[in-house]
Design a protein around this motif. Structure first.
Motif, short mmCIF file in Angstrom:
data_model
loop_
_atom_site.label_atom_id
_atom_site.label_comp_id
_atom_site.label_asym_id
_atom_site.label_seq_id
_atom_site.Cartn_x
_atom_site.Cartn_y
_atom_site.Cartn_z
N LYS A 132 -6.35 -2.21 -7.48
CA LYS A 132 -6.52 -1.19 -6.48
C LYS A 132 -6.11 -1.87 -4.93
O LYS A 132 -6.55 -3.06 -5.02
N VAL A 133 -5.40 -1.36 -4.25
CA VAL A 133 -5.29 -1.69 -3.08
C VAL A 133 -6.34 -1.37 -1.91
O VAL A 133 -6.51 -0.30 -1.89
N ALA A 175 0.85 -1.23 -0.12
CA ALA A 175 0.08 -0.08 0.12
C ALA A 175 0.84 1.16 0.17
O ALA A 175 0.38 2.12 -0.59
N GLU A 218 -0.91 -1.12 -8.43
CA GLU A 218 -1.90 -0.23 -9.33
C GLU A 218 -1.06 -0.61 -10.72
O GLU A 218 -2.19 -0.54 -11.51
#
Lengths: 367, 367, 367, 367
Positions: free
Chosen positions: C101-102, C88, C96
């Protein structure tokens, strides 16, 4: 069923349909190179007071956000946005699908501040090894926001100034732009906005058109090869004329603002009436979206006749919901809605009377 | 100027516009969840003889190809296609932008063969280290092809069989599907096609609609979560009803095939007349695109009054060009076009008479 | 300068270098197909008690996280992780960049809980239009975490159970795995971990190797075509033997755990001594990273002779910093460090004595 | 088994291993910020005669190609390369995975010409709607090529000039660069190359190092933020010193060219001896890869004792294969190989004698 759950429940303004009929058998070239698109571009440039702006027509909002953002960022860059921003929550990772992180900042009211942008930029720049995290590459806001709130001219000036100082292109999502500009609280014009950002778009889908968003690129550095990106991202409509004709109609004699104003009037009627009856609102919205907080039992009843959007639980017995008005909202529907809510609110004061309603609540599924 | 350069020069069939008018103020839910979309899905399932098919409506061709392909392939896989395939040449790398290579095979006539698919599959499978190259993951064709040619039922059967044997989903791009099915050389129905592939789409943009493509998913394994991919790739139209209403109209009483037939008739009229006058054709197309080979001097003259697409130089003095007809092509325009070509051809036989034309050629820019 | 800012300040354990020397002129095939890799795989399978596991060797952590995650997710899916997770924050958007998406959840101690995973899954599943947001597609944790904290066996069991129930592959980043397993607070073995996840990796870069991470895939559904993804993401080392030889050495007689234990012992020595002198810690870490809170003036002095990582300001005069130990940390360096900190702490108690230190603070740049 | 199938069958040059031993317990900072990397950069700048060049160290070839290309191209752009280029065929779609098409041009000998680059550029620029296809965004070659062939200085000058004229950055993949520079047919130095491109890399993996490629960026416009892209693409080695130490060793006293020369000498010995015995070659390679055409029966025999790479069938009874030499190739192995081939060739002249060999051929699998 009367619908208030979004601002795209109907087709298009009748004048638009009329123009589509009249021009239907004209032969034009494709992909937005026709005369209608050219004239619509000219009208939009005039409305913006920007003769040098590039204007492109795309079909929908997610597509437009993705195309603009992908055209600007380098691979290691992300876009700064409110945690509630449309690109952060409602687009199924469309931005990430083009390789970019959305760098979210907290936002109680849907807006972000110049100070937040500066803080994100500085925090990154001051890291000892900045290359280990995503570089902020641009700033995204929407006007009005997802919560119906608006930026003032001063706020936009501050955001644009800080973006410029940080070298970050500033992009304004105007999917509901008319509903901001037509608000009586709004202290800016479309021309003001055009002076205060690098690129923005004018939403048609939610304001009178069948579909369509007009991207206005102000910053010369962002103009190059934009049509390639539109094409690659699937947004170059074969019959581009459809978009040209619609924006021509919306901009040739002020229709865009006129119908936006109607929506805002309808929304404020809802606001005013409910407010008079003691209803609280989750956000203080001067635009076409209203977020009243209402008893769950009432909402269960109301959902028998009206559609609206559940927003969030506020406490054990109340929720905030969203009512949207639009260019197409009928005054009689607003009257019916407010009358029914008020009537339900009054009954609600006698809890005994509502044994039945609570039972309904437990089985009914809210829209 | 009379236009023949593509099959999307006009708006929509009048019955579609009529229905858009009639339904304009109906309130519906968004994103294709309305009753018009539901009915259109049902009609398409019937036309396909496939009650279990999933049907989704998207806006345009590039978007549809990208969405379908991205929904199927794993990251290390590519899609087999003709070197002339739309996804290989005309979509600005939209497929690559989702991370996938287009694995092209040679094709003199726009078609690929079952043997070619098998060869690509085997060549990869037999590599000593297959993981060093892209794994074939699916097969793409269009019916009809970019060159107006068509697959026979037997050819499709062979392609589907080999695809199945290799574990490769078989996808048919039907952006101009009606123009194949309505061809008098066509030996298959839409229901045949639906039996012979894993997923295909029915083009509306080029056949009567303002815009819109209907994706039909036959293979259960490909159905899951498809709406997520549509949304992410920007294809989930807010007013999805627009697509539903259009396909409802096209499919409720055979309009789709009826107007397709008109286009093919118009195209064959061009073919027949030019053939009678000794014109050669680059491809042998039984559909709505015709590719005559004509003297450059003639084309220069012709382009004063008609638009068409330059295709390729054939020799020092002649080029192949493309004329498209469509559901909207007027017979009088076809008559004018063929009359003018024939007349220019006759003049062309006397080279002296054409000194002027050659001069024109050197300065005129062909469309 | 004595270095404590990370756990990769030195080369490799001497036994590894020795083996690289001995095997240097052996001729082997490339890309991990050699006998050393095969033997290392066998040893790792034994350590995991999983004869059917697939084992792959990659070069570094970001590469490994990206490759594993990209191999699992479909395009519309994201990975659930702690807001402080390595993927992240510290990988420049590598996830990404592969389109995903995280999906972050809050985490005061670097860990996430089964309840959080369930909540993210349920919130998405219960949306009225789930296709408008990213679908949770897998769960990522690291053991130990970025903050040096560890999951207990019970916590992992709960996470694995909930992941399974939600159909989400569960991935454990073990870049520092040895430092968890060797902690005296650890209640699990590598075999336990291998039973409690779908895929994990064993970090070599930070524990004795020059570089290298060993991915262990337990879930059959995730095994297919993994080498293609490694190759595509740039992780298929030509001289794969280098990784095989290193993991062979680390796993043939318990070296991996032995040197991990040394690092943890060194870290706890720092912890114990500082604790005795009243120092507080930001996190309660039983592994090789320690996060004491120290006066800024002291840190400025300390940074003349030692490197460490600034973590965060705690109040106006104190900051938390990170000291890392590793397999290579020398006891005499730990002694020097703790002695110097204690000595500075004692001086610090007499503020007068520190006029000079404060002056230093204002000019010195912390590492 | 004696190996000739690639140029990475052994570990590293002994001097490199020696230096890794000597420096092993030095404490350094991570990610290429240490003194060894700094010194290696300086030595490479000197070898290039380019004091202002940026030098970065990555781990492997696919990673390096992907990182460089992704750092340069905008989303709608592709990279021009030979159809046989490494990025086009041997990298599992790594370039496409970053969103970009490889625009291939035909190449009988592995090279592309300035005229081809110009033609691709012009064809695109002259399209009536260029935005419908991928825009050429840069040029990729490798020196030497996949086929062992080399560009002359004049050819590079022409490519660089045309690239510049078209605004296309020119990138040279030097995974085997030493083997070109050390060829006696080579008319250029590393400094020449550095003057004739925008960015190139110096391969270590195939020339003496355990692993590692040194990217040299000459064009200032390409330097910005390159470390971010390295990190995101997984190429920022934690113990970057390993790469620094290796390139320091290779460049401090000419070791790189010295060992390259050895490989080329070994390759030419193979070439010369086989040529003397009438063997034909598929390509005319002056570098470390040789592509003789040999009888399949002979190859089946030879594969009992030697590894080599099958390249392509030439006719019904003969195939071209590849033998690679390297810095590590032993003269006695080359002698054995050539002696055995010559001996098998002589037997081959008596077909009767080879009944057995043909039988072997049918069952044996070639490496």
């Amino acid at each position: 069923m009367i619908r208030f759950e979004c601002d795209y429940n109907e087709g298009a303004h009748e004048r638009i349909l009329q123009r589509l009929m009249e021009t239907n058998m004209e032969q034009t070239s494709g992909y937005g190179t026709d005369d209608h698109c050219e004239r619509a571009r000219m009208l939009i440039r005039q409305a913006c007071g920007q003769e040098e702006a590039d204007v492109h027509f795309l079909v929908g909002g997610t597509q437009t956000n993705t195309t603009v953002i992908a055209s600007i960022l380098r691979p290691h860059q992300g876009v700064i946005a409110a945690v509630s921003g449309h690109i952060a929550v409602h687009e199924t990772g469309a931005i990430e699908a083009t390789g970019h992180k959305v760098l979210t900042v907290p936002s109680p009211d849907g807006k972000i501040t110049a100070a937040q942008v500066k803080a994100v930029y500085d925090a990154h720049a001051q890291e000892s090894s900045p290359e280990h995290s995503v570089q902020p590459g641009m700033v995204y806001i929407s006007q009005p926001t997802e919560y119906g709130t608006m930026y003032s001219k001063a706020e936009l000036e501050a955001l644009y100034a800080v973006s410029k100082a940080c070298g970050l292109p500033f992009f304004v999502d105007g999917a509901r732009l008319g509903y901001a500009l037509a608000s009586k609280d709004c202290d800016m014009t479309m021309a003001d906005l055009a002076r205060l950002c690098d690129v923005f778009y004018i939403g048609g889908t939610k304001i009178g058109a069948l579909m369509g968003e007009a991207v206005v690129i102000l910053n010369d550095a962002l103009k190059r090869d934009f049509r390639y990106i539109i094409k690659q991202k699937g947004g170059l409509l074969a019959k581009g004329r459809l978009l040209g004709i619609q924006f021509e109609t919306l901009f040739e004699d002020g229709l865009y603002l006129e119908i936006s104003r109607h929506a805002v009037d309808m929304a404020l009627k809802i606001y005013d009436i409910l407010k008079q009856h003691g209803v609280q609102f989750l956000y203080d919205s001067p635009t076409n979206q209203q977020f009243p907080i209402l008893p769950d039992s009432l909402l269960a009843q109301l959902s028998q006749d009206y559609t609206f959007t559940f927003w969030e639980k506020v406490d054990h017995s109340r929720s905030a919901v969203r009512f949207c008005t639009s260019w197409a909202t009928r005054p009689e529907n607003v009257e019916a809605l407010t009358r029914d809510i008020v009537s339900l609110l009054q009954k609600d004061k006698d809890p005994a009377e509502f044994a039945e309603a609570v039972a309904v609540l437990e089985t009914a599924a809210m829209v």
